[in-house]
Design an enzyme around this catalytic site. Structure first.
Site, PDB file in Angstrom:
ATOM      1  CD  GLN A 103      -3.097   0.761   0.424  1.00 41.12           C
ATOM      2  OE1 GLN A 103      -3.721  -0.267   0.560  1.00 41.12           O
ATOM      3  NE2 GLN A 103      -3.393   1.660  -0.470  1.00 41.12           N
ATOM      4  CG  PHE A 104       1.894   3.665  -3.626  1.00 40.11           C
ATOM      5  CD1 PHE A 104       1.951   5.032  -3.820  1.00 40.11           C
ATOM      6  CD2 PHE A 104       0.976   2.925  -4.365  1.00 40.11           C
ATOM      7  CE1 PHE A 104       1.101   5.654  -4.737  1.00 40.11           C
ATOM      8  CE2 PHE A 104       0.134   3.526  -5.277  1.00 40.11           C
ATOM      9  CZ  PHE A 104       0.196   4.900  -5.462  1.00 40.11           C
ATOM     10  CB  THR A 105      -1.985   5.306  -0.845  1.00 39.70           C
ATOM     11  OG1 THR A 105      -2.615   4.206  -0.208  1.00 39.70           O
ATOM     12  CG2 THR A 105      -2.122   5.175  -2.359  1.00 39.70           C
TER      13      THR A 105
END
Length: 146
Positions: A78-80
């Protein structure tokens, strides 16, 4: 490295209408990696997640770990989680690691968990995913390695 841990009764992740991972009782863990994270961060957070005492004992107190209850993990990259929303209306993702580095650290995290005897199911790194879960509690925690 940043984790969002949600205690769940069951969960699954789907990519292109195909289930790529599913668990029963355990944790859904959203995993974010930043530029300077290493396998040391992955090992630290795997140890922390496996031993968090957030499952109820016979007295109803959050006193048992995932290892003690035989729980499973659904791990989703989950890069966000490294989105900076302080300015403007569009998040800035400059603090998120580049995909090659992020995937290496993410996979190390999953390997460390599996080495503890935990069943680890995953999404597909970099893919658009649908994650469904039944949050248990709800119990949701955010943990950073720094």
């Amino acid at each position: 490295m940043r984790l969002v841990i949600q205690r769940s009764k069951e969960a699954k992740v789907t990519v292109d209408e195909e289930i790529t991972g599913s668990i029963k009782k355990g944790f859904v863990i959203l995993v974010g990696v930043t530029h300077d994270d290493t396998e040391k961060d992955a090992a630290f957070l795997a140890e922390k997640a496996a031993n968090l005492r957030v499952f109820e004992d016979e007295a109803g107190k959050m006193n048992l770990s995932l290892l003690e209850v035989g729980g499973e993990i659904l791990s989703v990259s989950q890069f966000t989680l490294y989105g900076d929303c302080r300015k403007g209306r569009r998040p800035n993702f400059m603090d998120a690691a580049k995909p090659d580095h992020a995937e290496t650290v993410y996979e190390a995290f999953n390997t460390y968990l599996a080495e503890k005897g935990i069943k680890v199911e995953k999404g597909v790194f970099g893919a658009m995913m649908d994650v469904q879960l039944t949050n248990d509690g709800p119990v949701t925690l955010i943990i950073d390695s720094k």
